[in-house]
Design a protein around this motif. Structure first.
Motif, PDB file in Angstrom:
ATOM      1  N   ARG A 173      63.494  39.339  17.838  1.00 28.62           N
ATOM      2  CA  ARG A 173      63.156  40.156  16.676  1.00 28.62           C
ATOM      3  C   ARG A 173      62.038  41.149  17.005  1.00 28.62           C
ATOM      4  O   ARG A 173      62.062  42.303  16.562  1.00 28.62           O
ATOM      5  CB  ARG A 173      62.764  39.262  15.493  1.00 28.62           C
ATOM      6  N   ALA A 174      61.067  40.699  17.780  1.00 26.98           N
ATOM      7  CA  ALA A 174      59.982  41.602  18.177  1.00 26.98           C
ATOM      8  C   ALA A 174      60.521  42.768  18.998  1.00 26.98           C
ATOM      9  O   ALA A 174      60.133  43.931  18.794  1.00 26.98           O
ATOM     10  CB  ALA A 174      58.930  40.833  18.975  1.00 26.98           C
ATOM     11  N   LEU A 175      61.412  42.472  19.930  1.00 27.22           N
ATOM     12  CA  LEU A 175      62.003  43.513  20.769  1.00 27.22           C
ATOM     13  C   LEU A 175      62.852  44.457  19.932  1.00 27.22           C
ATOM     14  O   LEU A 175      62.772  45.690  20.079  1.00 27.22           O
ATOM     15  CB  LEU A 175      62.858  42.860  21.866  1.00 27.22           C
ATOM     16  N   ALA A 176      63.684  43.907  19.047  1.00 25.96           N
ATOM     17  CA  ALA A 176      64.563  44.727  18.213  1.00 25.96           C
ATOM     18  C   ALA A 176      63.760  45.655  17.309  1.00 25.96           C
ATOM     19  O   ALA A 176      64.092  46.836  17.143  1.00 25.96           O
ATOM     20  CB  ALA A 176      65.478  43.831  17.382  1.00 25.96           C
ATOM     21  N   GLU A 177      62.694  45.141  16.720  1.00 22.64           N
ATOM     22  CA  GLU A 177      61.891  45.966  15.819  1.00 22.64           C
ATOM     23  C   GLU A 177      61.161  47.072  16.575  1.00 22.64           C
ATOM     24  O   GLU A 177      61.116  48.215  16.115  1.00 22.64           O
ATOM     25  CB  GLU A 177      60.900  45.078  15.061  1.00 22.64           C
ATOM     26  N   GLU A 178      60.614  46.737  17.738  1.00 20.37           N
ATOM     27  CA  GLU A 178      59.877  47.744  18.500  1.00 20.37           C
ATOM     28  C   GLU A 178      60.796  48.862  18.994  1.00 20.37           C
ATOM     29  O   GLU A 178      60.477  50.047  18.867  1.00 20.37           O
ATOM     30  CB  GLU A 178      59.162  47.096  19.688  1.00 20.37           C
ATOM     31  N   LEU A 179      61.943  48.494  19.549  1.00 22.52           N
ATOM     32  CA  LEU A 179      62.818  49.519  20.123  1.00 22.52           C
ATOM     33  C   LEU A 179      63.555  50.312  19.049  1.00 22.52           C
ATOM     34  O   LEU A 179      63.800  51.506  19.225  1.00 22.52           O
ATOM     35  CB  LEU A 179      63.806  48.874  21.091  1.00 22.52           C
ATOM     36  N   THR A 180      63.920  49.671  17.935  1.00 22.14           N
ATOM     37  CA  THR A 180      64.567  50.420  16.853  1.00 22.14           C
ATOM     38  C   THR A 180      63.595  51.422  16.259  1.00 22.14           C
ATOM     39  O   THR A 180      63.970  52.560  15.932  1.00 22.14           O
ATOM     40  CB  THR A 180      65.092  49.468  15.769  1.00 22.14           C
ATOM     41  N   THR A 181      62.333  51.042  16.130  1.00 22.22           N
ATOM     42  CA  THR A 181      61.309  51.984  15.659  1.00 22.22           C
ATOM     43  C   THR A 181      61.134  53.129  16.646  1.00 22.22           C
ATOM     44  O   THR A 181      61.060  54.300  16.253  1.00 22.22           O
ATOM     45  CB  THR A 181      59.966  51.262  15.460  1.00 22.22           C
ATOM     46  N   LEU A 182      61.098  52.816  17.931  1.00 23.79           N
ATOM     47  CA  LEU A 182      60.912  53.839  18.953  1.00 23.79           C
ATOM     48  C   LEU A 182      62.052  54.854  18.945  1.00 23.79           C
ATOM     49  O   LEU A 182      61.831  56.062  19.015  1.00 23.79           O
ATOM     50  CB  LEU A 182      60.814  53.180  20.331  1.00 23.79           C
ATOM     51  N   VAL A 183      63.286  54.370  18.863  1.00 28.08           N
ATOM     52  CA  VAL A 183      64.461  55.242  18.982  1.00 28.08           C
ATOM     53  C   VAL A 183      64.838  55.894  17.654  1.00 28.08           C
ATOM     54  O   VAL A 183      65.206  57.068  17.614  1.00 28.08           O
ATOM     55  CB  VAL A 183      65.655  54.449  19.554  1.00 28.08           C
ATOM     56  N   HIS A 184      64.721  55.138  16.554  1.00 29.81           N
ATOM     57  CA  HIS A 184      65.250  55.633  15.273  1.00 29.81           C
ATOM     58  C   HIS A 184      64.198  55.812  14.182  1.00 29.81           C
ATOM     59  O   HIS A 184      64.505  56.362  13.126  1.00 29.81           O
ATOM     60  CB  HIS A 184      66.343  54.686  14.768  1.00 29.81           C
ATOM     61  N   GLY A 185      62.990  55.340  14.408  1.00 26.44           N
ATOM     62  CA  GLY A 185      61.944  55.524  13.418  1.00 26.44           C
ATOM     63  C   GLY A 185      61.704  54.296  12.555  1.00 26.44           C
ATOM     64  O   GLY A 185      62.534  53.391  12.456  1.00 26.44           O
ATOM     65  N   GLU A 186      60.547  54.304  11.895  1.00 28.97           N
ATOM     66  CA  GLU A 186      60.104  53.166  11.090  1.00 28.97           C
ATOM     67  C   GLU A 186      61.057  52.876   9.930  1.00 28.97           C
ATOM     68  O   GLU A 186      61.375  51.719   9.627  1.00 28.97           O
ATOM     69  CB  GLU A 186      58.697  53.452  10.554  1.00 28.97           C
ATOM     70  N   ARG A 187      61.516  53.924   9.254  1.00 23.62           N
ATOM     71  CA  ARG A 187      62.368  53.721   8.074  1.00 23.62           C
ATOM     72  C   ARG A 187      63.676  53.045   8.448  1.00 23.62           C
ATOM     73  O   ARG A 187      64.118  52.101   7.782  1.00 23.62           O
ATOM     74  CB  ARG A 187      62.648  55.059   7.390  1.00 23.62           C
ATOM     75  N   GLU A 188      64.323  53.521   9.504  1.00 20.21           N
ATOM     76  CA  GLU A 188      65.607  52.942   9.899  1.00 20.21           C
ATOM     77  C   GLU A 188      65.422  51.507  10.398  1.00 20.21           C
ATOM     78  O   GLU A 188      66.286  50.657  10.188  1.00 20.21           O
ATOM     79  CB  GLU A 188      66.269  53.796  10.980  1.00 20.21           C
TER      80      GLU A 188
END
Length: 427
Positions: A303-318
């Motif tokens: 979950r930590a990895l998914a949240e960090e990379l999704t934020t990096l690639v797609h932004g906080e909102r997504e």
């Protein structure tokens, strides 16, 4: 050699990269330390436009560029408008050559895609470059005299991918790719003072050819290193899911599907992925690894990895929407708060059935594939295991109406705690 500007007790950049397993090959570790830990260095990494989007196989190189820039180095992000028209040789067969106008469109899309990962201001501002700018101006005679003269054919034949293709055949077009990439390093060194190139381990032959070419031209010194090939413990290809390649473009892979790829990472892989891709410190990662080992069922690392990379690639909102969807689909959050595109993406991943009219709940369970028959559907409802939009259905002949549709067209069906599917009403 350690950077004197680093806080006391903190590893140098090179030490950190080595701990993370991010340096596989190098032209010399001592020389690499001098460049990485001894002040600001201009470096480059290249991306060939072989598709309309980068994918997570490219993410290692994108993240590395960000990592090096944050350490004070200056990125040159090269998009191969020229090399993309040639194609780096594959071991299996010749690449299909795409029309120049298609490649030009992909170049622009990839340039835009790279933009959010680095900064374009400050002393070490990043710069986007296109190798068509210098390769396109070169005549055939110039290429053969000024570049080709410095490449012994015996060395080119010794490259593993070339040897693998000699029996089946390799065109001169792909055979010459190495010269084009080597010339890119020379031109970037000449034009921008670039002293460091890195890439994936499969590029080592091309990269060292560039280092050697610069030396033969009487320039340099320059250095290079490669990152390791990212693999999965189960033997399947990294960057692939059941629905195909994981792209960075949200129109090709939804942010929800991107998030789910990392959440579903194998326990055997996730610590390695965190070291490769996360910007958390060594201490934070070691604590997370320990907590994950103690409570693997909580999937804290994933979950930590998914949240960090999704934020990096797609932004906080997504990222927040992807997390909300993951919880809501299993009854731990509100489905009403999900944006329609997020809900549709999540249901598509689970299995989305398109219907022209709505049958009763038993029929919906059967049509969605959650049960094999109407008899089994009625049994599941009677046993209290059927849910529509997270509401338990207790009547075997229960129906739904248009008022039950989320965003006027979707239903979320669930059997038990973990099996769910979606329905989209056409029209």
């Amino acid at each position: 050699m350690t950077d004197s500007n680093l806080p006391q007790g903190r590893d140098s950049l090179t030490d950190d990269l080595l701990w993370r397993g991010l340096i596989q090959d190098s032209t010399g570790l001592d020389e690499l330390r001098e460049l990485l830990d001894g002040g600001s260095t201009t470096f480059y990494v290249g991306f060939d436009p072989t598709a309309p989007s980068l994918h997570i196989g490219n993410l290692m190189q994108v993240v590395m560029a960000r990592r090096l820039q944050q350490a004070g180095h200056r990125p040159l992000l090269l998009v191969g408008g020229a090399t993309g028209q040639i194609g780096d040789p594959k071991e299996s067969a010749e690449r299909t050559l795409n029309p120049p106008e298609v490649i030009a469109g992909w170049v622009e899309r990839i340039r835009e895609q790279l933009s959010p990962f680095v900064t374009y201001s400050g002393e070490n501002a990043a710069q986007l470059v296109n190798n068509l700018d210098w390769t396109g101006e070169m005549s055939v005679v110039e290429f053969l005299r000024d570049v080709g003269k410095h490449f012994p054919v015996n060395k080119m034949l010794a490259r593993e991918v070339v040897k693998a293709r000699l029996e089946t055949g390799i065109s001169y077009t792909e055979f010459s790719y190495q010269l084009l990439q080597a010339n890119d390093y020379f031109e970037l060194h000449r034009r921008h003072g670039c002293r460091l190139q890195y890439g994936g381990s499969d590029q080592w032959g091309n990269i060292t050819a560039g280092v050697d070419y610069i030396r033969r031209r009487g320039a340099g010194p320059v250095e290079a290193f490669t990152t390791p090939l990212v693999t999965k413990a189960d033997g399947t290809k990294f960057g692939k899911s059941e629905t195909g390649t994981i792209w960075l473009d949200p129109q090709m892979t939804s942010p929800y599907a991107f998030y789910q790829f990392w959440v579903n990472a194998d326990d055997r892989d996730v610590s390695r992925y965190l070291r490769y891709f996360s910007f958390r410190s060594r201490e934070e990662l070691e604590e997370l690894e320990k907590a994950t080992a103690e409570r693997p069922q909580a999937r804290l690392a994933q979950r930590a990895l998914a949240e960090e990379l999704t934020t990096l690639v797609h932004g906080e909102r997504e990222m927040a929407q992807a997390v909300a969807a993951s919880q809501a689909l299993f009854g731990r959050g509100s489905l009403d708060e999900l944006a329609p595109e997020t809900l549709r993406a999540a249901l598509t991943e689970a299995g989305l059935v398109h219907l022209d009219e709505l049958p009763d709940v038993a029929g919906l369970l059967k049509e969605s594939g959650l049960v094999p028959s109407m008899k089994e559907a009625r049994r599941v409802i009677a046993d209290g295991g059927a849910y529509v939009n997270n509401t338990r259905i207790s009547e075997v002949d229960a129906t739904v109406s248009a008022d039950d549709l989320l965003h006027g067209r979707y239903l979320v069906l669930r059997r038990g705690k973990r099996s769910f599917a979606g329905v989209e009403l056409r029209g």
